[in-house]
Design an enzyme around this catalytic site. Structure first.
Site, PDB file in Angstrom:
ATOM      1  N   CYS A  55      13.646  30.898  26.789  1.00  0.00           N
ATOM      2  CA  CYS A  55      14.491  31.867  26.090  1.00  0.00           C
ATOM      3  C   CYS A  55      15.903  31.202  26.077  1.00  0.00           C
ATOM      4  O   CYS A  55      16.577  31.005  27.162  1.00  0.00           O
ATOM      5  CB  CYS A  55      14.705  32.982  27.209  1.00  0.00           C
ATOM      6  SG  CYS A  55      15.936  34.062  26.743  1.00  0.00           S
ATOM      7  N   CYS A  82      19.014  33.495  27.101  1.00  0.00           N
ATOM      8  CA  CYS A  82      19.177  33.273  28.715  1.00  0.00           C
ATOM      9  C   CYS A  82      19.860  31.887  29.259  1.00  0.00           C
ATOM     10  O   CYS A  82      20.545  32.038  30.058  1.00  0.00           O
ATOM     11  CB  CYS A  82      17.757  33.471  29.333  1.00  0.00           C
ATOM     12  SG  CYS A  82      16.875  35.035  28.569  1.00  0.00           S
ATOM     13  N   ASP A  83      19.081  30.806  28.766  1.00  0.00           N
ATOM     14  CA  ASP A  83      19.336  29.564  29.526  1.00  0.00           C
ATOM     15  C   ASP A  83      20.137  28.538  28.885  1.00  0.00           C
ATOM     16  O   ASP A  83      20.719  27.440  29.275  1.00  0.00           O
ATOM     17  CB  ASP A  83      18.074  29.096  30.032  1.00  0.00           C
ATOM     18  CG  ASP A  83      17.203  29.956  30.841  1.00  0.00           C
ATOM     19  OD1 ASP A  83      17.915  30.683  31.687  1.00  0.00           O
ATOM     20  OD2 ASP A  83      16.052  29.686  30.743  1.00  0.00           O
TER      21      ASP A  83
END
Length: 315
Positions: A139, A142-143
């Protein structure tokens, strides 16, 4: 087991994670006393995520498993029954609906909320799973922030891979797209955008066969194999992102609920209603676009409100 012997609930939520727990929170506060069947991965994808820094209310960030445990305790506080069981069969042909679990238990429900989530497709490498959250991610949204000023690689050749590669250039100094073929599957506009980005490079005709690193020090290289001659070498990198698609966990409903070509449950937007009255869907099981914890939680709230109003209408 007779019908009278089965435990009956006004609302049963199949699956946990941000969507399922939020649905339970709203249903419980509406005095519906819901049951959550957590499934085989209680807490969903966030349980394999280390730091979560984009969920509102946690300025210092929070570990994914800790966030899920807090949500679990919160819904239990308001009277939600939480069971570590996975639904194995669902009868939606009549109401009340009937749910059978892997423990052999059977429950009936006035309404169902499906929050079974989705699973990122992986390469199937042991090191990939071991280092998930420690230099390996599925992701970018997300990261990506954790890879600021680093050189990273991303595997994939479709629109999602090109979109995520472009997004990652906001943080990384270089993004190398590794693709097993000599051309991309992505649409022309997405290809052109990635090819024109000075921070994106391409390693054609190669596939990743191993991830090198440790949980203590992170990723330092990936082993790649030339798909034309089979030669292998180590490619230095500080992070591996996977963008080869997601698989919604909806096989249980393939003969009862409408799904799209990939398997995402279809809902009657803007509501969370499925094609079966009294059955609602939320989270990544019905969301092929955003796939974020916060959007999953929002849809869980919507599903609980939809279920509450539907139940009131039946009464």
């Amino acid at each position: 087991m007779s019908k009278s012997d089965r435990e009956h609930y006004q609302v049963i939520i199949i699956g946990s994670g941000p969507a399922g727990f939020t649905a339970a929170l709203y249903a419980a506060r509406a005095n519906l006393t819901p049951l959550i069947l957590e499934g085989n991965q209680p807490g969903g994808q966030l349980t394999i995520t280390t730091d979560v820094e984009n969920y509102p209310g946690f300025p210092e960030g929070i570990l994914g498993p800790e966030l899920m445990e807090r949500m679990r305790e919160q819904v239990k506080r308001f009277g939600t029954q939480v069971k570590f069981e996975a639904a194995t069969a669902v009868d939606l042909s009549q109401r009340p609906f009937r749910v059978t679990t892997d423990d052999g238990a059977e429950y009936t429900a006035g309404s169902l909320i499906i929050a079974t989530g989705a699973t990122a497709k992986l390469l199937g490498l042991p090191a990939e799973e071991h280092l998930m959250g420690y230099g390996v991610s599925a992701c970018a949204t997300c990261d990506g922030f954790f890879f600021k000023d680093k050189e990273i690689v991303i595997v994939g050749g479709g629109d999602s891979a090109m979109e995520e590669a472009t997004f990652l250039t906001k943080y990384a100094t270089k993004v190398t797209v590794i693709h097993r073929r000599g051309e991309l599957r992505a649409s022309k506009i997405m290809q052109d955008r990635a090819l024109a980005n000075d921070k994106i490079e391409f390693l054609w005709h190669h596939e990743v066969t191993d991830v090198l690193g440790s949980r203590e020090d992170g990723v330092h290289a990936v082993r790649v194999r030339d798909t034309r001659n089979g030669e292998e070498r180590d490619f230095p990198t500080q992070g591996l992102f996977l963008a080869i698609g997601h698989k919604p966990n909806t096989e249980l409903f393939e003969n009862t609920l409408e799904r799209d070509d990939v398997g995402y449950l279809k809902v009657d937007e803007p509501s969370t209603r499925t094609n079966v009255e009294g059955v609602f869907a939320c989270g990544d099981a019905m969301d092929p676009i955003y796939r974020q914890a916060v959007t999953a939680a929002g849809s869980g709230c919507r599903a609980a409100i939809d279920a509450e109003r539907w139940l009131e209408a039946q009464d």
